[in-house]
Design a protein around this motif. Sequence first.
Motif, PDB file in Angstrom:
ATOM      1  N   LEU A 218      14.271  -5.132  10.416  1.00 26.90           N
ATOM      2  CA  LEU A 218      13.287  -4.145  10.871  1.00 26.90           C
ATOM      3  C   LEU A 218      11.915  -4.649  10.448  1.00 26.90           C
ATOM      4  CD1 LEU A 218      14.968  -0.810   9.671  1.00 26.90           C
ATOM      5  CD2 LEU A 218      15.077  -1.836  11.951  1.00 26.90           C
ATOM      6  N   THR A 219      10.987  -4.644  11.392  1.00 28.04           N
ATOM      7  CA  THR A 219       9.647  -5.124  11.049  1.00 28.04           C
ATOM      8  C   THR A 219       8.612  -4.042  11.325  1.00 28.04           C
ATOM      9  OG1 THR A 219      10.368  -7.329  11.691  1.00 28.04           O
ATOM     10  CG2 THR A 219       8.006  -7.036  11.351  1.00 28.04           C
ATOM     11  N   GLY A 220       7.844  -3.726  10.289  1.00 29.47           N
ATOM     12  CA  GLY A 220       6.754  -2.758  10.419  1.00 29.47           C
ATOM     13  C   GLY A 220       5.468  -3.439   9.981  1.00 29.47           C
ATOM     14  N   THR A 221       4.704  -2.754   9.153  1.00 31.98           N
ATOM     15  CA  THR A 221       3.454  -3.346   8.668  1.00 31.98           C
ATOM     16  C   THR A 221       3.368  -3.177   7.162  1.00 31.98           C
ATOM     17  OG1 THR A 221       2.430  -2.593  10.725  1.00 31.98           O
ATOM     18  CG2 THR A 221       0.943  -3.382   9.006  1.00 31.98           C
ATOM     19  N   ALA A 222       3.157  -4.288   6.474  1.00 32.82           N
ATOM     20  CA  ALA A 222       2.951  -4.200   5.026  1.00 32.82           C
ATOM     21  C   ALA A 222       1.542  -3.669   4.782  1.00 32.82           C
ATOM     22  CB  ALA A 222       3.114  -5.579   4.387  1.00 32.82           C
ATOM     23  N   GLY A 223       1.359  -2.996   3.682  1.00 28.34           N
ATOM     24  CA  GLY A 223       0.015  -2.475   3.420  1.00 28.34           C
ATOM     25  C   GLY A 223      -0.075  -2.013   1.976  1.00 28.34           C
ATOM     26  N   HIS A 224      -1.271  -1.640   1.581  1.00 28.73           N
ATOM     27  CA  HIS A 224      -1.504  -1.224   0.201  1.00 28.73           C
ATOM     28  C   HIS A 224      -0.879   0.144  -0.055  1.00 28.73           C
ATOM     29  CE1 HIS A 224      -3.489  -0.283  -3.545  1.00 28.73           C
ATOM     30  NE2 HIS A 224      -3.993  -1.518  -3.587  1.00 28.73           N
ATOM     31  N   ALA A 225      -0.112   0.236  -1.113  1.00 30.92           N
ATOM     32  CA  ALA A 225       0.592   1.486  -1.421  1.00 30.92           C
ATOM     33  C   ALA A 225      -0.363   2.607  -1.817  1.00 30.92           C
ATOM     34  CB  ALA A 225       1.601   1.243  -2.542  1.00 30.92           C
ATOM     35  N   GLY A 226      -1.603   2.238  -2.110  1.00 28.65           N
ATOM     36  CA  GLY A 226      -2.564   3.247  -2.508  1.00 28.65           C
ATOM     37  C   GLY A 226      -3.513   3.678  -1.411  1.00 28.65           C
ATOM     38  N   THR A 227      -3.813   2.794  -0.479  1.00 23.78           N
ATOM     39  CA  THR A 227      -4.908   3.071   0.458  1.00 23.78           C
ATOM     40  C   THR A 227      -4.461   3.518   1.843  1.00 23.78           C
ATOM     41  OG1 THR A 227      -4.946   0.780   1.206  1.00 23.78           O
ATOM     42  CG2 THR A 227      -6.382   1.342  -0.660  1.00 23.78           C
ATOM     43  N   MET A 230      -0.074   8.270   4.628  1.00 23.24           N
ATOM     44  CA  MET A 230       1.320   8.339   5.050  1.00 23.24           C
ATOM     45  C   MET A 230       1.454   8.314   6.571  1.00 23.24           C
ATOM     46  SD  MET A 230       2.818   8.133   2.218  1.00 23.24           S
ATOM     47  CE  MET A 230       4.558   8.312   2.633  1.00 23.24           C
ATOM     48  N   ARG A 231       0.534   9.052   7.277  1.00 18.50           N
ATOM     49  CA  ARG A 231       0.717   9.171   8.724  1.00 18.50           C
ATOM     50  C   ARG A 231       0.408   7.869   9.463  1.00 18.50           C
ATOM     51  NH1 ARG A 231      -4.371   9.811  10.958  1.00 18.50           N
ATOM     52  NH2 ARG A 231      -5.913  10.136   9.315  1.00 18.50           N
ATOM     53  N   LEU A 232      -0.229   6.889   8.772  1.00 19.16           N
ATOM     54  CA  LEU A 232      -0.556   5.627   9.432  1.00 19.16           C
ATOM     55  C   LEU A 232       0.397   4.492   9.044  1.00 19.16           C
ATOM     56  CD1 LEU A 232      -4.458   5.669   9.228  1.00 19.16           C
ATOM     57  CD2 LEU A 232      -2.991   6.291  11.159  1.00 19.16           C
ATOM     58  N   ARG A 233       1.459   4.836   8.356  1.00 22.14           N
ATOM     59  CA  ARG A 233       2.344   3.778   7.858  1.00 22.14           C
ATOM     60  C   ARG A 233       3.429   3.392   8.858  1.00 22.14           C
ATOM     61  NH1 ARG A 233       3.241   4.392   1.379  1.00 22.14           N
ATOM     62  NH2 ARG A 233       1.034   4.778   0.901  1.00 22.14           N
ATOM     63  N   ARG A 234       3.867   2.131   8.767  1.00 20.00           N
ATOM     64  CA  ARG A 234       5.077   1.667   9.469  1.00 20.00           C
ATOM     65  C   ARG A 234       5.956   1.027   8.392  1.00 20.00           C
ATOM     66  NH1 ARG A 234       3.475  -2.485  13.007  1.00 20.00           N
ATOM     67  NH2 ARG A 234       5.328  -2.264  14.283  1.00 20.00           N
ATOM     68  N   ASP A 235       6.596   1.900   7.610  1.00 21.53           N
ATOM     69  CA  ASP A 235       7.345   1.478   6.422  1.00 21.53           C
ATOM     70  C   ASP A 235       8.776   1.081   6.820  1.00 21.53           C
ATOM     71  OD1 ASP A 235       8.962   1.434   4.123  1.00 21.53           O
ATOM     72  OD2 ASP A 235       7.679   2.896   3.093  1.00 21.53           O
ATOM     73  N   ALA A 236       9.056  -0.212   6.736  1.00 21.07           N
ATOM     74  CA  ALA A 236      10.362  -0.713   7.190  1.00 21.07           C
ATOM     75  C   ALA A 236      11.500  -0.260   6.277  1.00 21.07           C
ATOM     76  CB  ALA A 236      10.334  -2.240   7.280  1.00 21.07           C
ATOM     77  N   LEU A 237      11.218  -0.072   4.995  1.00 21.29           N
ATOM     78  CA  LEU A 237      12.297   0.313   4.073  1.00 21.29           C
ATOM     79  C   LEU A 237      12.671   1.792   4.231  1.00 21.29           C
ATOM     80  CD1 LEU A 237      14.276  -0.464   1.901  1.00 21.29           C
ATOM     81  CD2 LEU A 237      12.497  -0.146   0.186  1.00 21.29           C
ATOM     82  N   ALA A 238      11.668   2.630   4.480  1.00 18.20           N
ATOM     83  CA  ALA A 238      11.981   4.048   4.715  1.00 18.20           C
ATOM     84  C   ALA A 238      12.855   4.174   5.966  1.00 18.20           C
ATOM     85  CB  ALA A 238      10.689   4.848   4.858  1.00 18.20           C
ATOM     86  N   ALA A 239      12.567   3.355   6.982  1.00 19.56           N
ATOM     87  CA  ALA A 239      13.389   3.355   8.196  1.00 19.56           C
ATOM     88  C   ALA A 239      14.790   2.840   7.884  1.00 19.56           C
ATOM     89  CB  ALA A 239      12.730   2.481   9.264  1.00 19.56           C
ATOM     90  N   ALA A 240      14.859   1.785   7.069  1.00 21.30           N
ATOM     91  CA  ALA A 240      16.167   1.208   6.727  1.00 21.30           C
ATOM     92  C   ALA A 240      17.020   2.233   5.981  1.00 21.30           C
ATOM     93  CB  ALA A 240      15.982  -0.056   5.886  1.00 21.30           C
ATOM     94  N   ALA A 241      16.367   3.055   5.153  1.00 21.21           N
ATOM     95  CA  ALA A 241      17.107   4.092   4.428  1.00 21.21           C
ATOM     96  C   ALA A 241      17.789   5.036   5.415  1.00 21.21           C
ATOM     97  CB  ALA A 241      16.152   4.861   3.511  1.00 21.21           C
TER      98      ALA A 241
END
Length: 409
Positions: A218-227, A230-241
Amino acid sequence: MLSAERIMQRCEALARHSELPGGLTRVFLSPESRAAGEAVLGWMREAGMQAKLDAMGNAVGRYEGERAGLPCLMLGSHLDTVRDAGRYDGMLGVVSAIECVDFLNRKNKRLPFAVEVVGFGDEEGVRFGTTLLGSRAVAGTLDPAVLKTKDGKGISIEQALRDFGLDPDELIKVKRKKGDLLAYAELHIEQGPVLEAEGLALGVVTAINGFSRLRVTLTGTAGHAGTVPMRLRRDALAAAAECVLAVERTAQADPELVGTVGRIEAKPGAINVIPGAVEFTVDVRAPRDELREKAVASVIDAIEAIARARALTTKIENLQSSGVAACAPWLMAQMDRAVAAAGLKVRRLPSGAGHDGMAIQAIADIAMLFVRCKGGVSHNPAEAISQDDAGVGARALLHFIEGFHAVSA
Ligand SMILES: [Zn+2]
């Protein structure tokens, strides 16, 4: 008399032939496998068999029937182990079969067929990463190109055979013709908790489950965990869960299905970075091919839907799959009678793990008898069986051999 004590002692003796002191690791064509093979050949000869290593390093013993040269009932299992293994997975089947032949030999009993016992040299596939080498050689389904496969040290199977003193050019002689085997039967520890949970010592196997293995990226977008909000994220691990839970849900939908995500890796894999890509595996098994294929299709659909909803891209690769190896109904019926003759309730169950019968099925009908193991544990030093169960397993196997009659196809 069959001696359960001797079966246990012999499993113990084989466990001492190990690469690791204090544990058990015995891989294909290793010095330890030679020592174990020699011990087994010695026991076969004591039991009245002609015994030798074949060109694939399988220990093969033959007990002639009423006349020399009759087709055989083949009994067997494997003598190689996984790393840090238990002492019964494989070995129990070989040692129990020898014990049965020893009983026949002491009674001077000859059957209307020969009995062969085979200790396959490679089933687990630890050294070369390719499984069932011993039984595939016997079945004649080993692609010669496989012999070029190399181990971790760069030694090919072909070279390893030569180093062991075997001749790869003789492999063709290992192959059996279809009529040579009347049937193949294997006694093996269950490697699962079903028999123990039901208080039963033995089980008659219906089929060796088929399996499908996938690799999913699954490929999303890596990004800063602080900046990144949530609504702009493409978190591949949350999807994998979500995908892991979808695999679990799919498998839970049918009691015959099992599904596992056994490996998962998030990248880049840092505490303060949103995972941009995740790779995970899926393993699905079932005793019916169409059930497994349907489950795999719905797992794939679920993964794609989860990825779409989160605007991720997916790559799904089929790593490996194998159809069900069904045990023959006529052999199951004879095995049922053998279990009943040993004084036990007949319980049929599928095998979730792979076995040599998957390969031998190319040339003969197969049957399997499971022996209860403690906690369902296998592939681990904690693997254990009771001496009583070893005894009752051998007794049922002997009833099976003595009652065996081939059904002509
Ligand atoms: Zn095994």
